[in-house]
Design an enzyme around this catalytic site. Sequence first.
Site, PDB file in Angstrom:
ATOM      1  N   ASP A 114       0.842  -1.204   0.000  1.00  0.00           N
ATOM      2  CA  ASP A 114       0.000   0.000   0.000  1.00  0.00           C
ATOM      3  C   ASP A 114       0.868   1.241   0.000  1.00  0.00           C
ATOM      4  OD1 ASP A 114      -2.028  -1.790   0.536  1.00  0.00           O
ATOM      5  OD2 ASP A 114      -2.069  -1.332   2.686  1.00  0.00           O
TER       6      ASP A 114
HETATM    7  N1  URA Z   1      -1.047  -5.796   4.188  1.00  0.00           N
HETATM    8  C1  URA Z   1      -1.522  -4.537   4.116  1.00  0.00           C
HETATM    9  O1  URA Z   1      -2.523  -4.216   4.717  1.00  0.00           O
HETATM   10  N2  URA Z   1      -0.853  -3.654   3.364  1.00  0.00           N
HETATM   11  C2  URA Z   1       0.268  -3.952   2.680  1.00  0.00           C
HETATM   12  O2  URA Z   1       0.845  -3.093   1.993  1.00  0.00           O
HETATM   13  C3  URA Z   1       0.740  -5.270   2.766  1.00  0.00           C
HETATM   14  C4  URA Z   1       0.066  -6.173   3.535  1.00  0.00           C
END
Ligand code: URA
Length: 257
Positions: A114
Site C-alpha cells: 500500500d
Molecule cells: N497488508 C496490508 O494491509 N498492506 C500492505 O501493503 C501489505 C500487507
Amino acid sequence: MKLRQYLQALGYGTRREVEALIAAGRVTDAAGGALYVDDEVGEGAPARGGHRLPHAALRLDGAPLDPAPGLLAALHKPVGVTCSTKDPGRLVYDLLPPRWKRRDPIVSPVGRLDKDTSGLLLLTDDGPLLHRLTHPRRHLPKVYRVRLAEALRGDEAARFAAGTLMLEGETKPLLPAALEVLGEREARLTLHEGRYHQVRRMFAATGNAVLALHREAIGGLALDALGLAAGEWCLLDAAQRALLLPGEARGLGPRRG
Ligand code: URA
C-alpha cells in the site's frame, strides 16, 4: 535477438531512436568496435555472418548496458509512494532508473505494498519468475512489522494462527499466520498469502487499527541484510535470489542476453 530489438526491449528508445544510436557508432563491443543494427545479442555463433555478442560485451557510449532481461531488484519502498505506473503522486518508478519503466516486458512489482506501507518490495521483468514468487500455492512467507493504535488484547496470536479468520466481504478463511508480540502496540506478523490490505484488515477484524506497517522480509531475504535506506534499490544476485525460492537455486541466476 537483433541488436536493434534488444536495445528497444531494454527501453533505450523507439525503433528510430535506437537505430540512430547504432548508426552514430555509439553502440560498441567492449573493445570499442562499432556494431550494426543486424548484429545479434546472445551466446554462440551468429545465424548468418555479422556479430553475435553476449549482453556483458555490449557498451553504449563506452558504458555497460542496463541489466539483462531477467533482472530481479529489491527496493526499500518508503511511505507515500504507490506501486503503480500512473497514479497521481509519487510512484515507485520515480525511485528506479527511468528506462526500467520503458522496458518490454516492463519491470513490475512482485505483489504490491500500500501507499502507506514501507519496506521490502521486489521488482522484476521476468514474467515466469514473478508468477513463481506470487503463486498462492507457494505460500512464500512475508514478514511485517506493525504499530497499532490500540493495545493488543492478547487473543490475536491465537485467532491469526487458527486458520479460521474470515475477512469482511470474503468467503475463504485466511491461512494461519504467526504473530509475535513485541510490545503493547507493536508486533511482527508473518503471512503466507497476500490478500488486499491483508494486515490492516486482519487487525481491523480484532477491533484494532494499524498506524504503521513495514515489510521486513520475503522468504529468507531480509531488508536489513540488504543495507538499503528508504528509497534505495539494488539488484539481487544468485545467492539472494536463492533465499526467496529455496530448492530452485539452479536456474534462478540472472539470464544472459
Ligand atoms: N497488508 C496490508 O494491509 N498492506 C500492505 O501493503 C501489505 C500487507
